[in-house]
Design a protein around this motif. Structure first.
Motif, PDB file in Angstrom:
ATOM      1  N   ASP A   1      11.110   5.449  -3.770  1.00  0.00           N
ATOM      2  CA  ASP A   1      10.845   6.710  -4.465  1.00  0.00           C
ATOM      3  C   ASP A   1       9.631   7.426  -3.880  1.00  0.00           C
ATOM      4  O   ASP A   1       9.623   8.652  -3.755  1.00  0.00           O
ATOM      5  N   GLU A   2       8.608   6.648  -3.491  1.00  0.00           N
ATOM      6  CA  GLU A   2       7.411   7.272  -2.916  1.00  0.00           C
ATOM      7  C   GLU A   2       7.727   7.933  -1.579  1.00  0.00           C
ATOM      8  O   GLU A   2       7.288   9.048  -1.307  1.00  0.00           O
ATOM      9  N   VAL A   3       8.490   7.239  -0.736  1.00  0.00           N
ATOM     10  CA  VAL A   3       8.860   7.827   0.561  1.00  0.00           C
ATOM     11  C   VAL A   3       9.641   9.112   0.332  1.00  0.00           C
ATOM     12  O   VAL A   3       9.412  10.135   0.987  1.00  0.00           O
ATOM     13  N   GLN A   4      10.555   9.066  -0.611  1.00  0.00           N
ATOM     14  CA  GLN A   4      11.410  10.222  -0.874  1.00  0.00           C
ATOM     15  C   GLN A   4      10.605  11.402  -1.400  1.00  0.00           C
ATOM     16  O   GLN A   4      10.806  12.548  -0.969  1.00  0.00           O
ATOM     17  N   GLU A   5       9.687  11.129  -2.319  1.00  0.00           N
ATOM     18  CA  GLU A   5       8.940  12.215  -2.961  1.00  0.00           C
ATOM     19  C   GLU A   5       7.751  12.687  -2.118  1.00  0.00           C
ATOM     20  O   GLU A   5       7.532  13.885  -1.960  1.00  0.00           O
TER      21      GLU A   5
ATOM     22  N   LYS B   1       0.801  -1.229   0.000  1.00  0.00           N
ATOM     23  CA  LYS B   1       0.000   0.000   0.000  1.00  0.00           C
ATOM     24  C   LYS B   1       0.825   1.266   0.000  1.00  0.00           C
ATOM     25  O   LYS B   1       0.324   2.332  -0.378  1.00  0.00           O
ATOM     26  N   GLY B   2       2.064   1.196   0.447  1.00  0.00           N
ATOM     27  CA  GLY B   2       2.907   2.384   0.466  1.00  0.00           C
ATOM     28  C   GLY B   2       2.472   3.401   1.506  1.00  0.00           C
ATOM     29  O   GLY B   2       1.911   3.056   2.544  1.00  0.00           O
ATOM     30  N   ILE B   3       2.723   4.679   1.225  1.00  0.00           N
ATOM     31  CA  ILE B   3       2.381   5.750   2.153  1.00  0.00           C
ATOM     32  C   ILE B   3       0.865   5.926   2.188  1.00  0.00           C
ATOM     33  O   ILE B   3       0.235   6.170   1.157  1.00  0.00           O
TER      34      ILE B   3
END
Length: 529
Positions: free
Chosen positions: A151-155, A112-114
């Protein structure tokens, strides 16, 4: 000799619901030697529950609704783990708990990510400059690509990421965890996708331990990930981590025990020791000061319903606390003897003979201590930074048995003392109004009043949608405004005036009509002496 507080690591676990936070908590306790099996405490002579979710309603619904504290020792380091509710309806308890920690583990579901609540909790950590360790959980299930998550965490969070480990496959092709810094491979005992059983040393990605066991296509992807990670992401830097600019990222599976030891080892080596604490008058309390100071960030009523007890959770900021000390309760201006301080393991307790900065002790009391109170060895200071938030749901209390008004008010006062709800006493009318952040809190209030106070209540709608604390630099103007709006004004449990609004439009309209009056969505909990 090393100062004892330097061996303390006080941290919280934050996540969106269902990301695996409670499972991770239990596995950290298991790895730390605090329990013998997930769900059981190592206690004197008997096997007891280890669950951080110890309330009846938590166990019935499978959710955390209250923060809990667990202390354990591993390798000479004392870990103070504060488990927080993941559900957004209990975010106020979580926000206050974050004032008592020095670091946080942010748990993300690999599929699910962030998620929304993760982002909100991260922003609270960012406001307080709390270093964040990211744990990407459930990689033994099908999920998103590791690079996509990084990449999602970073962006999404505007945060540098530094991958510390890599998943070797995922889901049905999961083989284990590769630590590219320490050159180790965590895997099962021989069954692909089985629970973690061994850590093997490897010379690198060409080592036969990896290449003979892992599918060629998975090895090809791992090699590519490691190469991209080395070039595309920020190398780990402790100073950047401590300043909150960079998050180390660990991949793992709490359910199958992968990555648990990595987290504990990292916390021991790199997470911060107790930090300085801001106080009134520009004062900063340093952990190496000799005199004891501490602040109450949570109050829990009825941890033992048979005794109707109240426990104040006190984060120690400085000094060496010893059992039996007399400390000044600054708000009340009185000295209190702390004769039976306790250390926590969820609902389990043991007497604390000594405690140091970073530790969280429980102080039994009969309602004297509130959230935001400061205890000192005599200094007149107040620790700052504990927030209260405007409620988003307001309801009038309906009592089934009018003969139990006293029990109802006592119960609601106790729950407000914990921070579970806010209570407002209208200037006109006798029925109290309850304010909460989310609807689920109302269910908890009903459940706890029934089980802990033998009092059945319900709720009725009110013509109000939100509340704001009223402030004004001119006391005469403030009193004049209150007199003119008695139908919409109430007092909170600290007797601070609150305006009850019927709509968002009214919030703007009343604010524009009264430019000298401040309407606050939050207020800092600082009790004056």
């Amino acid at each position: 000799m090393t100062a004892p507080y330097l061996t303390r690591r006080t941290f919280a676990i934050i996540s969106h619901p269902d990301a695996g936070k409670t499972t991770l908590t239990e596995k950290l306790l298991l790895s730390g030697g605090a329990i013998r099996a997930a769900g059981q405490v190592r206690a004197r002579g008997e096997r007891r529950r280890a669950r951080s979710d110890w309330m009846k309603i938590e166990q019935e619904r499978g959710i955390s609704v209250s923060s809990s504290v667990m202390t354990f020792e591993r390798g000479g380091i004392i870990y103070n783990l504060l488990d927080t509710p993941g559900h957004e309806d209990f975010s106020e308890d979580t926000y206050r708990t974050l004032t008592a920690v020095d670091a946080a583990i942010m748990v993300i579901d690999a599929a699910k990510g962030i998620e929304t609540q993760t982002r909100k909790l991260f922003e609270v950590c960012r406001l307080r400059d709390i270093p964040i360790i990211t744990f990407v959980n459930k990689i033994d299930r099908e999920g998103r690509h590791a690079l996509e998550i990084l990449d999602e965490v970073q962006e999404a969070l505007a945060l540098d990421v530094s991958p510390m480990t890599w998943p070797v496959g995922m889901g049905s092709d999961f083989f284990g965890i590769y630590d590219w810094h320490r050159k180790t491979f965590q895997t099962s005992s021989g069954e692909r996708g089985g629970p973690y059983a061994r850590t093997l040393e490897v010379s690198g990605l060409e080592d036969p331990v990896l290449t003979d066991w892992v599918f060629d296509r998975i090895m090809g992807e791992l090699t590519e990930n490691v190469e991209l990670g080395a070039e595309g992401y920020t190398p780990f830097d402790r100073e950047s981590f401590l300043e909150g600019h960079l998050t180390p990222v660990f991949f793992g599976s709490a359910l199958r025990d992968y990555g648990i030891n990595d987290l504990l080892d990292f916390i021991a080596e790199y997470a911060p020791a107790p930090h300085s604490q801001a106080a009134t008058g520009g004062r900063t309390i340093s952990p190496d000061e000799p005199d004891v100071t501490g602040f109450v960030f949570k109050v829990q009523a009825n941890m033992d319903p048979k005794h109707r007890d109240r426990i104040a959770f006190v984060r120690l900021c400085s000094g060496t606390f010893k059992r039996g000390m007399r400390l000044k309760h600054v708000r009340a201006g009185k000295s209190i003897a702390v004769s039976a301080p306790i250390l926590f393991f969820a609902e389990e307790r043991e007497i604390a003979d000594e405690a140091y900065p970073g530790d969280v002790i429980g102080v039994p009391n009969h309602g004297q201590l509130r959230v935001g109170d400061t205890l000192t060895e005599g200094e007149e200071i107040h620790v700052t930074g504990l927030p209260a938030f405007a409620p988003e749901v307001l309801r009038r209390v309906r009592l089934s048995d009018t003969m139990r008004v006293k029990q109802m008010r006592q119960g609601l006062s106790d729950l407000a003392e914990e921070g579970l709800v806010q209570i407002f006493k209208p200037d006109l009318g006798s029925n109290w109004i309850v304010g909460v952040v989310g609807m689920l809190q109302l269910d908890v209030v009903v459940d706890r009043l029934k089980n802990e106070y033998s009092t059945e209540i319900g709720f009725e709608t009110v013509p109000y949608t939100t509340a704001r604390w009223i402030e004004c630099n001119d006391p005469v103007k403030l009193q004049k405004f209150i007199e003119a709006n008695r139908m919409s004004v109430a007092l909170d449990r600290d007797d601070k005036p609150v305006f009850l609004f019927k709509s968002g439009w009214e919030v703007n309209y009343v604010g524009e009509k009264n430019p000298d009056i401040g309407f606050r969505e939050t207020r800092e909990i600082v009790h004056s002496a």
